[in-house]
Design an enzyme around this catalytic site. Structure first.
Site, mmCIF file in Angstrom:
data_model
loop_
_atom_site.group_PDB
_atom_site.id
_atom_site.type_symbol
_atom_site.label_atom_id
_atom_site.label_comp_id
_atom_site.label_asym_id
_atom_site.label_seq_id
_atom_site.Cartn_x
_atom_site.Cartn_y
_atom_site.Cartn_z
ATOM 1 N N GLN A 1 6.908 1.755 12.983
ATOM 2 C CA GLN A 1 6.450 2.333 14.249
ATOM 3 C C GLN A 1 7.576 2.420 15.270
ATOM 4 O OE1 GLN A 1 3.305 3.486 13.927
ATOM 5 N NE2 GLN A 1 3.468 2.483 11.917
ATOM 6 N N ASP B 1 3.967 -5.822 3.552
ATOM 7 C CA ASP B 1 3.523 -4.475 3.938
ATOM 8 C C ASP B 1 3.256 -4.418 5.436
ATOM 9 O OD1 ASP B 1 2.086 -1.801 2.605
ATOM 10 O OD2 ASP B 1 1.183 -2.446 4.488
ATOM 11 N N ASP C 1 2.283 4.433 0.457
ATOM 12 C CA ASP C 1 1.991 5.642 1.227
ATOM 13 C C ASP C 1 3.303 6.390 1.455
ATOM 14 O OD1 ASP C 1 3.254 3.964 3.026
ATOM 15 O OD2 ASP C 1 1.546 3.779 4.377
ATOM 16 N N PHE D 1 0.859 -1.177 0.000
ATOM 17 C CA PHE D 1 0.000 0.000 0.000
ATOM 18 C C PHE D 1 0.907 1.242 0.000
ATOM 19 C CE2 PHE D 1 -2.100 -3.327 2.687
ATOM 20 C CZ PHE D 1 -2.769 -3.899 1.617
ATOM 21 N N TRP E 1 5.259 -1.949 7.759
ATOM 22 C CA TRP E 1 4.488 -0.881 8.406
ATOM 23 C C TRP E 1 4.708 -0.913 9.917
ATOM 24 C CZ3 TRP E 1 0.588 0.312 11.855
ATOM 25 C CH2 TRP E 1 -0.045 1.556 11.683
#
Length: 321
Positions: A304, A296, A229, A227, A300
């Protein structure tokens, strides 16, 4: 024979990567990088019930469609009033979850009537900040659009939209992309570059939230790309897989905005997609049953960590991520 929508995403990303002048994929680093990834962390994606609504299945569908209709604004997030210890995304997801818990799922007609003031109230935002006023206006427009789309095509039924996909994530992407706020396509010279970040994410989120059962069952999830981003490219940059041209790197490090639809922005997103495809191919060569979706999820969550949070990522004010 024409390519399906998800293979068009892949093909366009590969073409951009081949032509790119601002972003380079260090393909020589991919074998060692893939071998070192903690791939076991990608095996079972889950949504955190502290921050996502996970109640009645039909209301979960409404929650996910509503959330992913407004799952954008990362370029505005430095101005967002965030919940303590939560990112911009988790702040928005949590506020929406609480609204569902207190008042139930939105009806399509309610979505049509929402104003930017309503959105500021739902998401706990201060409209005296001009970037946030702009973002809440975009949220209201996106939710108005979703409500109208559901009324016009599915008798106001969130589940009707999902059922129309007939258990195909690719088909759901196509259906969502009929709404302008989901039409995540850019022009790169003579190449049309589709990303469909939020449309793809909607299928993934439905599957994860519902255990790939019932309304969340899709028979082609492995066809999804990552995805694209501003976080996955950032992780790949910090990890040395993506390398940025000096002036672009300096702008990002100085926290300057990267304009939407520029060659720089398109290359960042497209090269991240193609790099991920190369990483997935290497992981499969090593015997791992992994998809871009699972990669992903791993990257992702890696993003963090403090190591990644402490460094500026590219910021673009866009409705697509």
């Amino acid at each position: 024979m024409s390519l399906g929508v998800l293979n068009r995403v892949r093909a366009a990303a590969q073409e951009v990567a081949a032509r790119a002048s601002y972003v380079r994929i260090d393909e020589s680093s991919i074998p060692a990088y893939a071998a070192a990834l903690p791939i076991e962390q990608a095996s079972s994606p889950k949504l955190d019930p502290r921050h996502h609504y996970l109640g009645d299945p039909r209301e979960i569908v409404a929650y996910i469609l509503t959330l992913d209709a407004i799952n954008f604004g990362s370029g505005y997030f430095p101005y967002l009033q965030k919940r303590p210890r939560l990112s911009g995304y988790f702040t928005i997801a949590t506020c929406l979850k609480e609204r569902f818990e207190i008042r139930g799922a939105f009806k399509a007609r309610e979505l049509c009537r929402l104003t930017l003031e309503d959105c500021a109230d739902i998401f706990g935002q201060n409209l005296t900040k001009e970037p946030i006023r702009e973002l809440m206006g975009l949220f209201a427009s996106a939710l108005n659009e979703l409500g109208r789309h559901l009324l016009d095509r599915y008798e106001g039924d969130f589940v009707g939209l999902v059922n129309a996909a007939e258990s195909s994530a690719e088909r759901l992407v196509e259906l969502l992309a009929k709404m302008p706020y989901f039409q995540d396509i850019q022009k790169y010279s003579d190449v049309e570059v589709p990303f469909y970040k939020r449309a793809q994410l909607t299928a993934a989120d439905l599957s994860i939230a519902l255990g790939n059962q019932g309304f969340g069952f899709f028979n082609d999830l492995p066809q999804l790309t990552i995805f694209a981003d501003n976080l996955i490219p950032h992780v790949l940059r910090v990890d040395g897989i993506l390398q940025y041209e000096q002036n672009l790197a300096a702008k990002i490090d100085a926290e300057e905005l990267i304009s939407a639809g520029t060659d720089e922005e398109i290359e960042i997103r497209a090269c991240a997609i193609h790099a991920a495809e190369l990483i997935v191919a290497e992981l499969r060569r090593l015997g791992h049953k992994v998809s871009a979706l699972k990669l992903d999820y791993l990257l992702w969550n890696r993003g963090q960590q403090t190591e990644y949070k402490s460094r500026p990522r590219h910021r673009t004010r866009t409705i697509f991520y």
